[in-house]
Structure formats: C-alpha cells, structure tokens
Design an enzyme around this catalytic site. Structure first.
Site, PDB file in Angstrom:
ATOM      1  N   GLY A 273       0.603  -1.367  -0.368  1.00 42.82           N
ATOM      2  CA  GLY A 273       0.173   0.652  -0.214  1.00 42.82           C
ATOM      3  C   GLY A 273       0.893   1.376  -0.152  1.00 42.82           C
ATOM      4  O   GLY A 273      -0.275   2.708   0.037  1.00 42.82           O
ATOM      5  N   ASP A 354       0.738  -1.988  -9.532  1.00 48.49           N
ATOM      6  CA  ASP A 354       2.040  -2.006  -9.396  1.00 48.49           C
ATOM      7  C   ASP A 354       2.180  -3.263  -9.158  1.00 48.49           C
ATOM      8  O   ASP A 354       2.893  -3.789  -8.663  1.00 48.49           O
ATOM      9  CB  ASP A 354       2.414  -1.059  -8.267  1.00 48.49           C
ATOM     10  N   LYS A 394       2.434  -0.255 -14.034  1.00 45.76           N
ATOM     11  CA  LYS A 394       4.035  -0.774 -14.443  1.00 45.76           C
ATOM     12  C   LYS A 394       4.318  -1.472 -14.716  1.00 45.76           C
ATOM     13  O   LYS A 394       3.442  -2.538 -14.963  1.00 45.76           O
ATOM     14  CB  LYS A 394       4.627  -0.846 -12.024  1.00 45.76           C
TER      15      LYS A 394
END
Length: 874
Positions: A273, A354, A394
């Site tokens: 997080g 991510d 990402k």
C-alpha cells in the site's frame, strides 16, 4: 554547481588535514615507542659512538623451512625435478558463491580490488524530463473501435513462445543482445552479493522509503512531481498545497482543500500500500478516498503500517472470489461494480497499478510471463477510471507485439500516454511506467469489451492447459503503419535498454571491487526530496508508541480535547447541552484519539472498539447514535446493523480545526469527512488467514440541515405512520430512515449578539445591547468581527456561561442558546408528532410546523427577510 564545488573542496581539505594529522601522530608514537623496546634502556655515553653497532641475531629457521630444504628447495627457485613449481605465494581466492572453479560466470564477477568504475558513463540528475507520445488521430481512434466492435479477428492465437532474444521489431538487435548478455552475467551471483552491489552502486538507492512504509510511495511522489502533479491533481499555482504538508517539521498544517470535491483513487495490485499511503498523505486530511484491490494473504495491504495518513480513508475489496486475483474475469466485473457504487457511478480520478510476481531464473522472459497481468491492469483502468481521469501502471520489457499492441490501444482510449522510468525505479532493472492522461469513455468502452474477451480467452487456454497463447491484439502491419509511433516506441526501448546495460555493468564492477560506492548518493537524496516537495525525514520506529506523550494522546480523550478547545471546563460540564435527537439519549461528544474512540456518556468517557468505530485520530464531533429504521408497508422494523454515528456538529476533523467556522461551513466540512469515511460495503474484513473475520462497523454520516425557510422541503421528507395506536414520524436522509425524536435548532451567532434584517440593504445584520459602540454589523463583516457562534459556544456550556446567560435573560437581552424542539409524545397532553405535523396553528401555546411557517411568512412580508436559523432533523 558552485555550492557543490565548494563542498567538494571542503571535503578534500578535511581529508588532507586528517591524513597529515594521522602521519604526525604516527611519527610521535614511533619515537616514543623506541624508548620502550627494552625493560632497561641502554645507557648512552660519548664513547658508545666509537663502537660498531652489533649485527642483529640470525633468525632461526622454522620447521616448515627445514622440511622444504630437505625437499631440495632453494630461495628463488621452484620445487620439483626441473624446478617447475610456483615461486610466488598462493593468491587470495577470487571465487564467488558456490559456482564451480573455472566457471566462466564466476570469472566474470571474480573479485578484483583494482577494478574501478568510470562515472562519466552515467547521467545523474535530479530533474527529469518526461516524453509524451504523439496523440493518435481522432479518425484512427474511430476506425480501430469500429474494427473491434465487428469481430475478434485481430486476436491472434498460436503456439506459445518462451524466448525473447529474437524480438527485434521494436528494438535494435544489438541493444537487446547487449542487455541480455549483461543480465546473464549475474546468474552466477548470489542474491546477497547482487543486493549488496546494488546498494552501493545505485545513485538513488538511499532515497529509500523516506517516512512511508515502502519504496513504492516514493515512486509515486517522484512520478507525481515530474508529471506536473496530474496524478494527485494538486493545485500548485502558488504552492499553497504545501500548507497541507509543510516541509518544515513542527509547522502546523492547514487544510486549504477543505472546499474542494473529494478525490477518489484506486490502488490495484499494489500491496502493501505504499502508493495509497503517499496519495492520502499528499491530499492530506480527509480530501481523498481510496479503494484497494490486491492479492489476499501475505501480499495484502498492510493498513496498520499507514502512519503518514489514516487507513480509515481507504477501503479494500477482493472481488467475487475474495482472493484479489486481478486476472480473474469475475473479479474484474465485480470490481467495476464496486467502484461504481463507491463513487456514485462516476469512477475514480486516478488508478494506480504496481503488479508483479517473482520470475526467479526466468528474468529474461519476464515480459512474456507478465503479459496477462499487463492486460488485466490496463483493462481494469478502462473499467473504473472516470471520464477525463488518469492512470499509471508498472510495466517491464515491451518488446513483443502483444505488449506494444496493448500500449497502442491505450493511445486509443486516453488523450495522451507516456512511457518513463523514474529515478526511484532501480536503473538496472527493466521496470518502467505507462502514464495515461484523460480517459475517453467513448472509445474506452469498446476497447474494454474487447480486452475482456481476450482475457476470457486466456483464461480458457489456461484452464485447458493448452500450449497455445494469444500472441497479438492487433495486426503488426497496423502498428507499423503508424511511423511516428514506431519511431517513439523504438527510441524508448533502446534508450532504456542501453541505460539498463550500463547499470548492469556498474553492478558488475561494484561486485568485483567491494570497496567502491557511489559518492553522490547522499547529495542526490536530499536534492530529490526537495525537488519532489517531500519532507526530508525518516519513518519513526514504532510510530508514536515509542513516546510517552504520543501514547497519552493516542489513548486519552482529554489530551486531544485540551489541544483544541478554547474553554476550560470539567467533564461534568460537557453534558450540559440539550435533549436527545435521533436517539433516546442526549447527543454525545465523540473524540478519536488514534488508538481508540471515546464517547462522553453518563458523566464520563466510554471507549468504543476502534474496529467498529472507524474514526481517525484528532477528531472531535457532536454525534447522535441513531438506529436505522426499515419499513414494510405500515410495519416498522429496527435495523440489526450497529447504530449510525450521525454528525450533528464538528470541531476537529482529523486534525482540521473547523470549530471557529460558521455552523454551515462546519457541517459542509463534516459532510465531506463522512463521505471519505463511507463504506461501499457494510462489512469489512479484518485480519487474514485463519484469523480473518468479517465485521459490520458503525456507519458514519452527516445529519442533514435545513434553514427555517426550508421547512416545506423538510416536511416533504417526513413519513407519518401509525403503530399500535401511536403516531410515529420517520424522516428520510438519503437512502436511510430514522425516527424523528426531536429537532435541534442551532444558534449561528454568538450569545452576545442579536440578528436583524436590513430593509434598505436586504441583508442580515447583528447588533448587541452589550456592544453598543460596535453599532450594526452587516453579514459580510461577520467573519472578520468573529460574530459566528463556534462549536464550543454551541456545545459546551460551562458554569460561567450559564451564569452569564441567566443575567442576560433577566435583563431581557434575548439570550437564546442552541436548543431542542422535542417531538416525543406525552401521556399528559395531546401534544406530540401528530399535532406538530397537522395542527394549523400553535397547540396549547406550543409550536407546530404550520404555526412556524405562518410566523415566518408574516416576518418575510414585513421585512422581506429571506433566510436563516438552521435546524437539523435528528
């Protein structure tokens, strides 16, 4: 540049002085030591100088030397019949790890203390320039969408591929080969040696995580700045946003975004997080609401580690399967629905992703292994981002037609896209981020449906254990026909591949010589944090729990109350206010301290389980704990859910001191605060694994307020029912219903002042018999003259206040405090809900809705007055 040059010269001077001082001390020590070589120093006289110094005694041979002589050894010659043996001492081993002796990989990273890295091959900067790809033509967007609607012919399925070294359509063969060879060198190194070399070699390594829980937070800070704050949507025109997060420690933060709309974001595949912790910190106070979706279990969000902001403004969701798998088609559909419900159908302003997983031993084909993860993260953005919203995600290598096709489709769905590797992404890996600005729902809907079909196809192939795979999302010739896009994607790939190769070579050099370290690390850390507008401080160990004062504040409501209240009073005086609102008991003072939540009841503070009362620290509210009512025709049923925490007034909202604002402004801030805390689903999961359990916490909402001029609107929200011969009045507040127990009439100006209406100016004014020199003060001057009643004036009535009010009433100075109009039925009289609702005039001298409306109409007619005196249906 001059400051840095001065620092270098200063450092060089200090080092030189230190060396000289060391040499002087060494010479002095050796001179003094010479006199202590013998127990009795040799006496020196004048004649001693005429005698020769005796030769030192002959050194006795060791046993090993004697054995060597017997074997025929002579100094300067080797052993053996032909004297072919080695003559030099055996060298220190350069072997690394457990690789076999003589292995080529081991030789490549063998220890070499003479190895030196050439810094001139690097480009170390603080500022970064991002490149936006050329926007796609509107006509091409429509052509592609028309093609995707008709059929799935662009989806190419053929035998899966497990090599990447022949993917040279979007990168030169030389750059790709050099990068792969540089990666292969490290196959023979242990993870420990590689990490150790990276720590010393990466110029940006010491940036670390700053005061956040992990490095991902600093990646977001880095990206936010270099993309000109489009991620957090901060208004940076005059740097006023820094007032929310002062760079200087000890400076009081100010909520300059209190009146802005709530900012919604989603954090997907991003446990524990760090992205979310940064975004909540940057938006500050209660200005943002986050939604989280990631794998359940050990990779879950670590909400207990959110120290830069409160995790109560963040809501997790794990999909229909409750596992957080973003590649599951059913989970994607349920996440889309969840976000829609949580944002009133609008979607989030920002999505962050991510995702990644271990590819140990298969690093060179990470792109191929991650292709479905790429697909699903980009697909989710099309599902949950609102019109005009932004997205970043990402990625790793993008050499295959599948990956490049995905990027091309993102160009169709967003106004602009960019590919960039920030400083905080370690330079020797293939990580980079795609940033997409301005979602276009018109095109995104078509591409979303197509990618959902692709994902279902991938799911089908996986379930069948098929050797086939989806290899292309759109024809290669369509991509190649866009020459500008091809130029930009090839240039991006080659620049990053070259940079990655350079830093892999640097890691190799630093692995050989462990004495090397990047001398710019400390300076770059300080300058980067300053450039990104992030305070240069470390994360406190153990949070506030290591501090006695911190513990007091997190556990003692009186400490929090004392920080903010302007009145000195005892606990017994906190309860002297007014009668019950939507509940059977008095309204209550609620204080959130961080580790607990306290409510003032029966003359003292009682603690509530913080898992059930999700109120952040440094919060002071006046609340009404009311039961929600369900109706089925004429039947009434009390909800089994925990009581609603309804905010009737607010003093401090997560450190935002609103107590001195006008009542309407306080309640508007409280509405935003409650919206940020609102749970989309009634139940939440706490813990994980065998300790996981679902609980239903108290929902927090803000009581709706009306002015007396809005009695008609208020009355339209009332429902009159009969139950067992008793009239019960319910009022609707959004999608909820409560019993009407009473109305709270709040005084909006201080007790010393009385309100009037200016016929000439057609605006309200105030005057006071106690402040006759002040004269009449028009409404636009009230804030400057501090006329508005504060939270403390309305809620806390000290003994001194009571005495003053009594004196004013005795002198006829109209001392009317905030008060309660009770609607409860009485056994001794017919006055109650029915008469209040339906009687055309006052009943037995007591007010009814019709009587109040008549009085207001008369006043309006005589003064042309148009507003004021808010009431709260509670």
């Amino acid at each position: 540049m001059s400051e840095r040059g001065d620092d270098d010269r200063t450092t060089s001077t200090i080092n030189s002085l230190a060396k000289r001082r060391y040499q002087d001390n060494l010479d002095t020590f050796q001179e003094e030591r010479a006199g202590f070589q013998q127990k009795r120093p040799h006496a020196v006289d004048d004649e001693d100088e005429d005698f020769e110094t005796a030769a030192p005694p002959t050194k006795q041979k060791t046993k090993a030397e004697e054995m060597m002589e017997r074997m025929g050894y002579k100094a300067g010659e080797g052993l053996g019949k032909n004297k072919q043996g080695i003559q030099e001492p055996v060298a220190l081993s350069t072997q690394r790890g457990k690789t076999g002796l003589g292995h080529e990989g081991a030789k490549a990273v063998a220890r070499d203390m003479n190895e030196q890295w050439d810094d001139s091959t690097e480009n170390k900067t603080v500022e970064e320039t991002v490149i936006w790809m050329t926007d796609i033509d509107e006509g091409i967007r429509r052509e592609i969408c028309d093609k995707l609607i008709k059929d799935d012919q662009w989806m190419v399925v053929r035998k899966e591929k497990k090599v990447i070294d022949d993917e040279t359509e979007f990168c030169s063969e030389k750059e790709l080969k050099d990068m792969i060879e540089a990666k292969n060198v490290f196959d023979s190194m242990s993870d420990k040696d590689l990490r150790e070399a990276r720590t010393r070699a990466n110029p940006y390594e010491t940036i670390g995580s700053a005061f956040f829980q992990n490095r991902a937070a600093m990646k977001t800070a880095n990206m936010d700045k270099i993309y000109d704050w489009i991620l957090s949507r901060e208004n940076t025109g005059n740097n006023s946003f820094l007032l929310k997060n002062p760079l200087q420690e000890g400076t009081t933060a100010e909520n300059v975004d209190r009146h802005e709309d709530l900012f919604y974001f989603a954090d997907v595949c991003a446990g524990p997080g760090g992205f979310s912790e940064y975004m909540l910190w940057r938006k500050a106070f209660y200005n943002a609401k986050g939604f989280g979706f990631t794998l359940a279990g050990k990779d879950d969000f670590k909400l207990q580690k959110f120290t830069a902001s409160s995790a109560y403004f963040f809501e997790t969701f794990y999909g229909t399967k409750k596992n957080g798998d973003v590649m599951d088609p059913e989970n994607i559909d349920s996440l889309e629905k969840f976000i829609s419900e949580g944002t009133d159908g609008q979607g989030v302003h920002l999505m962050m992703a991510d995702g990644g997983f271990s590819v140990e031993g298969q690093e060179n084909i990470q792109e191929i292994l991650s292709k479905r993860l790429y697909l699903c993260q980009l697909l989710v953005s099309l599902c949950i981002v609102r019109e005009g919203g932004n997205f970043f995600c990402k990625l790793f290598d993008i050499f295959t037609p599948f990956s490049v096709g995905l990027i091309y489709l993102m160009r169709v769905c967003y106004d602009s896209i960019s590919l960039h590797k920030p400083h905080t992404s370690r330079p020797a890996n293939s990580e980079r981020y795609i940033t997409c600005k301005g979602l276009r729902k018109e095109f995104a809907g078509v591409v979303k449906d197509y990618l959902k079909r692709v994902n279902r196809k991938l799911d089908e192939l996986k379930n069948k254990n098929s050797k086939d795979d989806v290899m292309e999302l759109m024809p290669l010739d369509v991509i190649k026909s866009d020459e500008q896009f091809m130029k930009e994607i090839i240039e991006h790939n080659e620049v990053l591949a070259h940079r990655q190769t350079v830093y892999l070579q640097k890691y190799k050099s630093f692995a050989k010589n462990q004495g090397q370290f990047d001398k710019d690390q400390g300076n770059l850390r300080d300058e980067c944090l300053k450039y990104w507008q992030v305070p240069n401080k470390q994360r406190p160990r153990g949070g506030d729990r290591g501090s006695r004062n911190g513990n007091q504040e997190r556990l003692n409501p009186n400490v929090v109350l004392g920080k903010y209240t302007s009145k000195i009073c005892g606990e017994a005086e906190l309860g002297i206010s007014f009668r019950g609102l939507g509940a059977a008991s008095d309204p209550q003072l609620l204080i959130g301290t961080g580790d607990a939540v306290f409510i003032y009841r029966h003359g003292h503070f009682e603690q509530i389980d913080r898992d059930y009362a999700r109120i952040p620290e440094n919060t002071i509210l006046l609340v009404d704990c009311a039961e929600e009512v369900k109706t089925d025709g004429s039947k009434i049923r009390i909800s089994s859910d925990p009581h609603m925490i309804r905010i009737a007034d607010a003093a401090v909202l997560y450190g935002d001191n609103v107590s001195q604002l006008p009542y309407e402004a306080r309640m508007k801030a409280a509405q935003k605060f409650a919206l940020a805390l609102k749970l989309t689903k009634k139940t939440i999961q706490i813990g994980w694994g065998f300790r996981a359990k679902d609980i239903t916490p108290h929902q927090v909402c803000c009581a709706q307020t009306y002015s007396l001029k809005e009695l008609d609107e208020f009355q339209s929200n009332l429902i009159e029912l009969k139950q067992r011969g008793e009239v019960i009045v319910l009022f609707k507040e959004g999608d909820r219903q409560f019993k009407t127990q009473s109305l709270r009439l709040t005084r909006i100006i201080k007790q010393d002042w009385q309100m009037g209406w200016s016929k000439s100016q057609q605006v309200p004014y105030v005057h006071s018999p106690l402040h006759q020199k002040e004269g009449s003060i028009l409404e636009d001057q009230w804030k400057k003259r501090e006329i508005h009643s504060s939270f403390w004036d309305s809620v806390i009535l000290t003994n001194k206040d009571k005495q003053k009010m009594t004196e004013m009433m005795q002198h006829g100075h109209n001392a009317v405090p905030s008060t309660i109009w009770s609607w409860k039925p009485c056994m001794r009289t017919e006055y109650g809900p029915y008469k209040i609702m339906n009687h055309p005039e006052a009943f037995d001298g007591k007010p009814t809705i019709s009587a109040i409306k008549s009085q207001i109409a008369e006043t309006d007619l005589s003064t042309l007055r148009s507003k004021y005196t808010p009431l709260t249906a509670l």
